[in-house]
Structures are given as C-alpha cells and as structure tokens.
Design an enzyme around this catalytic site. Structure first.
Site, PDB file in Angstrom:
ATOM      1  N   ASP A   1       0.841  -1.207   0.000  1.00 15.04           N
ATOM      2  CA  ASP A   1       0.000   0.000   0.000  1.00 15.04           C
ATOM      3  C   ASP A   1       0.875   1.255   0.000  1.00 15.04           C
ATOM      4  O   ASP A   1       0.385   2.384  -0.060  1.00 15.04           O
ATOM      5  CB  ASP A   1      -1.023  -0.002   1.150  1.00 15.04           C
ATOM      6  CG  ASP A   1      -0.390  -0.021   2.532  1.00 15.04           C
ATOM      7  OD1 ASP A   1       0.855  -0.092   2.636  1.00 15.04           O
ATOM      8  OD2 ASP A   1      -1.156   0.028   3.520  1.00 15.04           O
ATOM      9  N   SER A   2       2.215   1.052   0.002  1.00 17.54           N
ATOM     10  CA  SER A   2       3.156   2.155  -0.240  1.00 17.54           C
ATOM     11  C   SER A   2       2.916   2.762  -1.623  1.00 17.54           C
ATOM     12  O   SER A   2       3.390   3.862  -1.905  1.00 17.54           O
ATOM     13  CB  SER A   2       4.595   1.662  -0.128  1.00 17.54           C
ATOM     14  OG  SER A   2       4.785   0.480  -0.890  1.00 17.54           O
TER      15      SER A   2
ATOM     16  N   ASP B   1      -1.158  -6.219  -0.346  1.00 15.93           N
ATOM     17  CA  ASP B   1      -1.248  -5.537   0.943  1.00 15.93           C
ATOM     18  C   ASP B   1      -2.683  -5.060   1.170  1.00 15.93           C
ATOM     19  O   ASP B   1      -3.234  -4.323   0.342  1.00 15.93           O
ATOM     20  CB  ASP B   1      -0.310  -4.318   0.867  1.00 15.93           C
ATOM     21  CG  ASP B   1       0.230  -3.913   2.212  1.00 15.93           C
ATOM     22  OD1 ASP B   1      -0.152  -4.522   3.212  1.00 15.93           O
ATOM     23  OD2 ASP B   1       1.067  -2.983   2.231  1.00 15.93           O
TER      24      ASP B   1
ATOM     25  N   LYS C   1      -1.218  -9.394   2.910  1.00 17.86           N
ATOM     26  CA  LYS C   1      -0.514  -8.917   4.112  1.00 17.86           C
ATOM     27  C   LYS C   1      -1.493  -8.092   4.943  1.00 17.86           C
ATOM     28  O   LYS C   1      -2.232  -7.268   4.388  1.00 17.86           O
ATOM     29  CB  LYS C   1       0.702  -8.062   3.734  1.00 17.86           C
ATOM     30  CG  LYS C   1       1.424  -7.485   4.953  1.00 17.86           C
ATOM     31  CD  LYS C   1       2.805  -6.959   4.621  1.00 17.86           C
ATOM     32  CE  LYS C   1       2.812  -5.578   4.015  1.00 17.86           C
ATOM     33  NZ  LYS C   1       2.186  -4.535   4.828  1.00 17.86           N
TER      34      LYS C   1
ATOM     35  N   GLU D   1      -1.676  -5.691   8.445  1.00 19.36           N
ATOM     36  CA  GLU D   1      -0.942  -4.986   9.505  1.00 19.36           C
ATOM     37  C   GLU D   1      -1.585  -5.238  10.865  1.00 19.36           C
ATOM     38  O   GLU D   1      -2.815  -5.253  10.975  1.00 19.36           O
ATOM     39  CB  GLU D   1      -0.950  -3.470   9.239  1.00 19.36           C
ATOM     40  CG  GLU D   1      -0.043  -3.047   8.111  1.00 19.36           C
ATOM     41  CD  GLU D   1       0.109  -1.533   7.994  1.00 19.36           C
ATOM     42  OE1 GLU D   1      -0.296  -0.802   8.935  1.00 19.36           O
ATOM     43  OE2 GLU D   1       0.630  -1.082   6.959  1.00 19.36           O
TER      44      GLU D   1
ATOM     45  N   GLU E   1       8.875  -4.102  10.767  1.00 15.92           N
ATOM     46  CA  GLU E   1       9.245  -2.786  10.222  1.00 15.92           C
ATOM     47  C   GLU E   1       9.751  -1.856  11.319  1.00 15.92           C
ATOM     48  O   GLU E   1       9.129  -1.716  12.372  1.00 15.92           O
ATOM     49  CB  GLU E   1       8.030  -2.154   9.501  1.00 15.92           C
ATOM     50  CG  GLU E   1       8.365  -0.784   8.923  1.00 15.92           C
ATOM     51  CD  GLU E   1       7.390  -0.302   7.856  1.00 15.92           C
ATOM     52  OE1 GLU E   1       6.509  -1.067   7.424  1.00 15.92           O
ATOM     53  OE2 GLU E   1       7.523   0.879   7.450  1.00 15.92           O
TER      54      GLU E   1
HETATM   55  O1  KIV Z   1       3.470  -1.062   1.704  1.00  9.51           O
HETATM   56  C1  KIV Z   1       4.624  -1.516   1.695  1.00  9.51           C
HETATM   57  O2  KIV Z   1       5.402  -1.331   0.741  1.00  9.51           O
HETATM   58  C2  KIV Z   1       5.051  -2.286   2.852  1.00  9.51           C
HETATM   59  C3  KIV Z   1       6.496  -2.662   2.943  1.00  9.51           C
HETATM   60  C4  KIV Z   1       7.317  -1.478   3.273  1.00  9.51           C
HETATM   61  C5  KIV Z   1       6.718  -3.755   3.891  1.00  9.51           C
HETATM   62  O3  KIV Z   1       4.279  -2.567   3.693  1.00  9.51           O
END
Ligand code: KIV
Length: 273
Positions: A51-52, A90, A120, A122, A189
């Site tokens: 989600d980056s 994510d 993924k 969180e 992280e």
């Molecule tokens: O969103 C992302 O890119 C991440 C990584 C930094 C682990 O969660």
C-alpha cells in the site's frame, strides 16, 4: 518449464523451506506489470504489492488514502507480469479492521480478481482473530508488526519500535500469536535489531522479513522506488540503501527529447513512415 527457464513458481512453502534452511528471502514491492516482470526475472522470491503505492505512485503523504479498487488493479497488473515470484497483496486501511467478514471478503478479492497468492495484514495481537479466520478461508497471510504505517497517527511519526520493555513484549507476543494461527511470514518494520533478532529466533515456521529491522531477519524487503532513488528528496531513512539513482537518468533523457523535438531533429526520416 516456463519461458524464463525451469525455475518453479514460488509458494508460501518457499518461505517456510528457506527459513528452515537458513537461506535469506528476498522481497521487493511492485505495482505494475513491466516492473514486476523485471524484478521477477532478476530473481526475487516474492513481490509485495504494497500500500506504499499510495505514497510512491499516487503522491499521498501516507498509506491511508489508497482504496481496495486501486490495490486490486495494481495487484492484477503485477500478476500479469510475474511468472515465479510469490505475489502478496497488501490489505489497505479499513479493508480489514472493521470486521472479520470485511477482512475475508476483501482478502478474497485479491485472490479472485487480483491474482494474488497471499495477503498482508498490519497489526499484532489485536488482529490475530481476524488473521486466523482469513487463513481458515484458505488465504495465506503475511503479518506486519513494528511500525505499521496505517497506524502512523497513533505512533505520532516513524518511531523505531521495540525499544522499551512493554513494546518488546507486545511485539514478541504478537509474532508468536501470528505464527500460532498460521501466518507463513511477517514483516518486521522499523524495529530495534535485538528485538527483531529475538523474534526471528523464537519462531519455527513463520519467516520474518525485515525493513529497518537489522540483519538478523529471515529476509529483507525494500520499496522498489526507494531503492532506485525514485522517492521524495526528503525521504532518507537510515535503513534505506539506494542501489541506483534513476532521477538524473530520466531527467537527461527527457531533456534530450525536448531538445530534439524543439530543434526538429526528432523524428528523423528513419523514424518516419
Ligand atoms: O506497503 C509496503 O510497501 C510495505 C512494505 C514497506 C513492507 O508494507
């Protein structure tokens, strides 16, 4: 055999086996088909559609604004460009927090519509019951503890986690609980090296993937834009090793194009029909 040789498709078992053998796991983020194909052919074990994307592609200041629809579209693009790497999507802010049913339905979208092979999620102890149900539905889950960017306002900024006893205990208990319910891996992280090392050695099957968590994790992940220098000038965290500096290359290419067009040198006769 695939068009890139006889290397097999990676699965969550690849992570589990690599941890057991002490082989490091390499993960990078990807958001589009072309970059996914490049990274896949270079040999990464897994591509995380992070989600980056909210920050590095869409220009937001945090990961909070990105939506499920946008993340599913990025995931589908990555899946189209990938042959070998395990694709992890994510789950964005508010796609899993409101209820277990919401989490299952949104995680399922990543597999049904996006072609992901895992998601993924969180969060630590507070998310374990949600993670458990998602896994029970047949959806592999990578956990994510330490500095979880979707809670950035609660943390009050990008603060290193695991420095105080209370925080260490919470992180260690979270990792063990996530392993217990069946997570195949977990991102650690922005975490103190010793805490990440203690967590990694306490786990039997769940591989730890560090970002700003020191060298003792089972693998490492970086945001692809960051390691190629394609990020805001002000963003220089200590953990980030920049492997290329693409902005000057792009700027030079664009300046050359501008010069050729304005001087009439592009297109040439050979480049015309
Ligand atoms: O969103 C992302 O890119 C991440 C990584 C930094 C682990 O969660």
């Amino acid at each position: 055999m695939s068009k890139f040789g006889n290397k097999k498709k990676n699965t969550i078992q690849t992570f589990i086996k690599k941890k057991a053998k002490g082989e490091k796991i390499v993960v990078l983020t990807a958001y589009d088909a072309f970059m996914a194909s490049l990274l896949d052919r270079a040999g990464v074990d897994s591509l995380l559609v992070g989600d980056s994307a909210s920050n590095v592609l869409h220009g937001h200041k945090s990961t909070l604004p990105i939506t499920m629809d946008i993340m599913v579209a990025h995931t589908a693009a990555v899946a189209r460009g990938t042959e070998h790497a395990l694709i992890i999507a994510d789950m964005p802010f508010l796609s899993f927090q409101p209820s277990i049913e919401t989490a299952i339905l949104n995680a399922g979208r990543f597999l049904k519509e996006g072609g992901a092979e895992a998601v993924k999620i969180e969060g630590g102890l507070e998310m374990v019951s949600t993670v458990k149900r998602v896994i029970e539905c047949g959806i592999p889950v990578m956990g994510h503890i330490g500095l979880t960017p979707q809670s950035i306002h609660r943390f009050g900024g990008p603060k290193v986690q695991g420095r105080k006893d209370k925080s260490q205990t919470y992180l260690k208990e979270s990792a063990l609980a996530l392993e217990e319910v069946g997570c195949f891996s977990c991102v650690l992280e922005l975490m103190e090296t010793e805490t990440a090392a203690a967590i990694t050695s306490s786990l039997k099957t769940m591989a730890t993937i560090g970002i700003g968590a020191g060298p003792n994790c089972d693998g490492q992940v970086l945001v692809i834009n960051d390691m190629l220098g394609l990020m805001d000038e002000g963003f220089r965290p200590k953990f980030l090793r920049q492997y290329a500096d693409l902005p000057p290359v792009i700027t030079e290419a664009v300046k050359a194009f501008i010069a050729d067009v304005t001087s009439g040198q592009y297109p040439s006769e050979d480049e015309s029909y």
